[in-house]
Design an enzyme around this catalytic site. Sequence first.
Site, short mmCIF file in Angstrom:
data_model
loop_
_atom_site.label_atom_id
_atom_site.label_comp_id
_atom_site.label_asym_id
_atom_site.label_seq_id
_atom_site.Cartn_x
_atom_site.Cartn_y
_atom_site.Cartn_z
N SER A 74 0.85 -1.18 0.00
CA SER A 74 0.00 0.00 0.00
C SER A 74 0.89 1.24 0.00
O SER A 74 2.11 1.14 -0.11
CB SER A 74 -0.88 0.01 1.25
OG SER A 74 -0.06 0.27 2.37
N LYS A 75 0.21 2.36 0.16
CA LYS A 75 0.94 3.63 0.17
C LYS A 75 2.00 3.67 1.26
O LYS A 75 2.98 4.39 1.17
CB LYS A 75 -0.05 4.77 0.37
CG LYS A 75 -0.60 5.29 -0.92
CD LYS A 75 -1.63 6.36 -0.67
CE LYS A 75 -2.87 5.74 -0.09
NZ LYS A 75 -3.92 6.71 0.19
N ARG A 76 1.78 2.85 2.31
CA ARG A 76 2.76 2.86 3.40
C ARG A 76 4.14 2.39 2.93
O ARG A 76 5.15 2.68 3.54
CB ARG A 76 2.27 1.97 4.55
CG ARG A 76 1.21 2.66 5.38
CD ARG A 76 0.99 1.90 6.66
NE ARG A 76 0.32 0.63 6.39
CZ ARG A 76 0.30 -0.41 7.22
NH1 ARG A 76 0.96 -0.34 8.36
NH2 ARG A 76 -0.36 -1.50 6.92
#
Length: 327
Positions: free
Chosen positions: A260-262
């Site tokens: 994900s964006k993480r």
Amino acid sequence: MAQHDVAGSGVAGSGVVGRLAPTPSGRMHLGNVFSALIAWLSVRSQGGRLVLRIEDLDPRAQSREAARLLMDDLAWLGLSWDEGPYFQSERKDAYAEAIERLGREGLTYPCFCTRSELHAATAPHASDGTYVYQGTCRDLTPEQVAEKARVRPPATRLRVPDPGAPEGQVSFRDAVYGDVREDLGRDCGDFLVRRSDGVVAYQLAVVVDDGLMGVTEVVRGRDLLGSVGRQMYLQRLLGLPTPAYAHVPLLVAPDGRRLSKRDGDLDLGALRRRYGRPGPIIGALASRIGLAEPGEEKAPDELVGRFSFASVAAHAQDIVVDEAFLP
Ligand code: GLU
């Protein structure tokens, strides 16, 4: 339904129309690139046409700058499109028209349940982790609706057939995951077509758009496999054709969590800085579906001749992205 400014609908050479439908909620990451690559390869290998649709309905994902970067990243990767970009945020009339039509046919009802009420209900959980709606607002009287509407605006929910009802059985063959069956009443329950803040639900928008844009095949991450039943049901109600479906494996971190964006070091900003060219990224992804040797650099164009969904299906495990994934 009326056409809504979809230029060129139905003029494809081979008749195959695919789409890239990214949500501009941040920079593309490797998982998005993987599903976009496969959607692109499928269309190109069949001589079809690819539509780009930016899924920016949710105000939290409505960033023109993110959309611009998305398009820049796709072009940089060599993943071209033939039509669009269309922005869902500019197509709200088409969605409103579809919701009105469902309403006129008595298929929708206002739902006042809050998120916490929904989660507190002892509902069995559907396969994709969402709840099965228990029908709290299904049979409110007009007086009850008027009273509740004074307190908060309602969402709009679509009725599905009762569990076990023949009209609620949906089945399809996914090009990667094979035969899938769903009982809408049992596995899904009545579902939202518009949220209480007025934002149109993904399921509704995607069905209206795929229908109006003449999409004949949908290729996307397997996290959306559980949406097909709802989408096929909406297609039936709205008189729209059902496209072919192919869901592709997800890219996951070594702990099994979805990328994900993480994982900022795996987004296209970081990867473009790191490599300066798309070859190592496309090659690494292609090697996981048998289209390249590990460590080989590839351009999408070079993979077209070798692509088939059989090779994706033969590698249908989720892909663990660890230190060794990228060269
Ligand atoms: N917009 C969705 C996403 O970025 C994809 C929706 C679809 O392909 O149907 O995950």
